[in-house]
Motif scaffolding. Sequence first.
Motif, mmCIF file in Angstrom:
data_model
loop_
_atom_site.group_PDB
_atom_site.id
_atom_site.type_symbol
_atom_site.label_atom_id
_atom_site.label_comp_id
_atom_site.label_asym_id
_atom_site.label_seq_id
_atom_site.Cartn_x
_atom_site.Cartn_y
_atom_site.Cartn_z
ATOM 1 N N ALA A 61 -52.557 36.439 -8.626
ATOM 2 C CA ALA A 61 -52.701 37.398 -9.858
ATOM 3 C C ALA A 61 -52.064 37.087 -11.199
ATOM 4 C CB ALA A 61 -52.276 38.784 -9.414
ATOM 5 N N GLY A 62 -50.636 36.338 -10.986
ATOM 6 C CA GLY A 62 -49.937 36.164 -12.089
ATOM 7 C C GLY A 62 -50.527 34.977 -13.015
ATOM 8 N N VAL A 63 -51.011 33.895 -12.062
ATOM 9 C CA VAL A 63 -51.795 32.686 -12.697
ATOM 10 C C VAL A 63 -52.870 32.975 -13.253
ATOM 11 C CG1 VAL A 63 -52.762 30.326 -12.280
ATOM 12 C CG2 VAL A 63 -50.563 31.092 -11.175
ATOM 13 N N HIS A 91 -50.557 31.879 -27.363
ATOM 14 C CA HIS A 91 -50.836 32.697 -26.438
ATOM 15 C C HIS A 91 -50.245 32.215 -24.939
ATOM 16 C CE1 HIS A 91 -53.263 34.593 -29.467
ATOM 17 N NE2 HIS A 91 -53.187 35.568 -28.402
ATOM 18 N N ALA A 92 -49.720 31.010 -24.992
ATOM 19 C CA ALA A 92 -49.307 30.520 -23.747
ATOM 20 C C ALA A 92 -47.723 31.218 -23.467
ATOM 21 C CB ALA A 92 -48.638 29.038 -23.770
ATOM 22 N N LEU A 93 -47.232 31.771 -24.533
ATOM 23 C CA LEU A 93 -45.987 32.605 -24.355
ATOM 24 C C LEU A 93 -46.483 34.127 -24.027
ATOM 25 C CD1 LEU A 93 -43.624 31.383 -27.036
ATOM 26 C CD2 LEU A 93 -43.238 31.262 -24.679
ATOM 27 N N ILE A 94 -47.365 34.621 -24.689
ATOM 28 C CA ILE A 94 -47.862 35.784 -24.618
ATOM 29 C C ILE A 94 -48.290 36.041 -22.943
ATOM 30 C CG2 ILE A 94 -49.740 37.635 -25.387
ATOM 31 C CD1 ILE A 94 -49.311 36.660 -28.152
ATOM 32 N N GLY A 95 -49.118 34.904 -22.571
ATOM 33 C CA GLY A 95 -49.735 35.047 -21.207
ATOM 34 C C GLY A 95 -48.510 35.223 -20.232
ATOM 35 N N VAL A 96 -47.329 34.528 -20.530
ATOM 36 C CA VAL A 96 -46.225 34.617 -19.626
ATOM 37 C C VAL A 96 -45.908 35.891 -19.401
ATOM 38 C CG1 VAL A 96 -43.750 33.986 -18.986
ATOM 39 C CG2 VAL A 96 -45.554 32.292 -19.733
ATOM 40 N N GLY A 97 -45.716 36.637 -20.603
ATOM 41 C CA GLY A 97 -45.385 38.112 -20.462
ATOM 42 C C GLY A 97 -46.446 38.880 -19.743
ATOM 43 N N GLU A 98 -47.928 38.634 -20.035
ATOM 44 C CA GLU A 98 -48.902 39.287 -19.104
ATOM 45 C C GLU A 98 -48.864 39.016 -18.062
ATOM 46 O OE1 GLU A 98 -51.281 40.955 -20.723
ATOM 47 O OE2 GLU A 98 -53.190 41.015 -19.309
#
Lengths: 264, 311
Positions: free
Chosen positions: B147-149, B185-192
């Motif tokens: 789910a995280g990935v 968005h690689a960073l925003i995606g980590v938060g997500e």
Amino acid sequence: MHSDAFDRYHHGHSLIHDLDPRVKVVVTVAFILSNALLPDAAWLAFLLAWAFILIANALSGLGLGFTFRRSFIALPFALAAITALFSIPGAPVMSFRFLMQDFTITDAGLLRFVSIVIRSWLSVQMAILLVAVTEFPKIVHALNHLRVPTILTVIISFLYRYLFVLTDEVMRLLRAREARSAGAAGKRGGGSVMWRARVVGNMAGQLFLRSYERSDRVYNAMLARGYKGELMTIHPHRFQAGDLLIGLLALVCLVLMQVAGRLP
Amino acid sequence: MHYSPVALHIPDGFLSLVVSLICWAITAVLLAMAVSRTNKSLGEKQVPLMGVMAAFIFAAQMLNFPVAGGTSGHLLGGALAAIVLGPWAAMLVMTAVIAVQALLFQDGGLLVMGANILNMGLITAAIGYGLYRGVANSSRNTKLAVAGVAAWLSVMAGALATSLQLWLSGTSNLQTVVIAMLSVHALIGVGEALITVAALAFIMQTRPDLLDETSASARGGRGWVAAGVVLSLAVVLLSPLASAFPDGLNRVAEDLGFIHIAQSGSGPLAGYSVPFFADASLSKIAAGMIGALVVLAVAIIAGRGLQKKTS
């Protein structure tokens, strides 16, 4: 929080306020469509489009500068278009050195960038005016008349109706976190980023469960009040000759703008 | 009122008419499918549920946590909605969220709303649900990891789709916009990903019945797994390609004649690189980093999948 906390509607009675919402939605979309169709550097047409917005502002009784004051919301996105300045071939207008790189702005690039920003700025003003002169439930009702599937308009209506309730819930969660997070002035708050993310994740999970359970109560309450699977309105839309006339007049203006934009 | 818009909401004016209309057409077809599936499978009672869930996604986007240097992470919610509500319902819920953001807050345009729904609602739901569905019968930890990935990839896919649309419209230079969008968005995606995993773990612990075999989230068929994997692969293959070798994509678009139609009103915008990113080392490093991250994500998914088969 009050139920109209998110409303962008400005009460009033004017020609534009009393127009059929379907006409307003169609003219707004047509205006934005017309902007997208205008070629780059169609200055006369851009000017006419702005005049169109100013007239609509004046007719709505909100003041000439109403939409202008709120129109800068889409401006940060202009960053995405900034590369157009340098990457479109044309005669160099100016060059400068920045971060040890040579940048050359071309005339074609400048025209394209300015045109993109103007189109966006004009379009967003029209969208601002639409929600300022039309109650949101009426817009949703108009969408329903314009063949947007009922299930979507019903979901949108519920979203609008319960947004403030869940925002209150978020406020309570955030306040609870604040209350439990002591911090000394000038010092970084505790916990790693991972830990903070987990806290927010738990808050999101908590919010989800509260919303889920609330939707049950909402449904039962609505059943008790005679809900039959669709939202009702006490303002049936009646299309009148005046609505049609103003709508057609606006569309003719848009066609004229297109012509003006293509004059040699 | 804290309301932080996400950089993915494209305003009107930034996409060309052709690109906007193509995106609207794809979105309309998918939404029509979603409407007919949901009308068939959901009872009358589920409609208010979906409405309140849409308000939940909207409200959950206000939850944030400080990351570093004044930036904060927060949720977009596409993947989470798809995992909890099922793919079709999630698509409708995300569409409602994006429509209200555009209509009420002017966060995102109207003519480009089709593109915004596609990028933030449909692609994210398909990836989020598809990958999660692939491991639906695995252990709790596997599900959470996938789910995280999936959440991370869904954000990257939305960013990549946005970049490609901007490029095809002649608004942005391909290489610059892809590198800029994907690295942010690689960073925003980590938060997500972190929030999605934590929220799912919380729901699994307190209301496991909402996520079990009989729930709405189990209603999607195996076809979703294929859709999720294909979309993820597209992100994985296109991102490094577009950021390291933009000429290739430009060439394809030109050969197909598409770029001239899409950029109607402007001259052709073929492989001109922007000075700043023409600095080969910098762009290659960024591309390499993004590529590596994407490959890592795929390796994790593949590893989990293999683990499932052998165990």
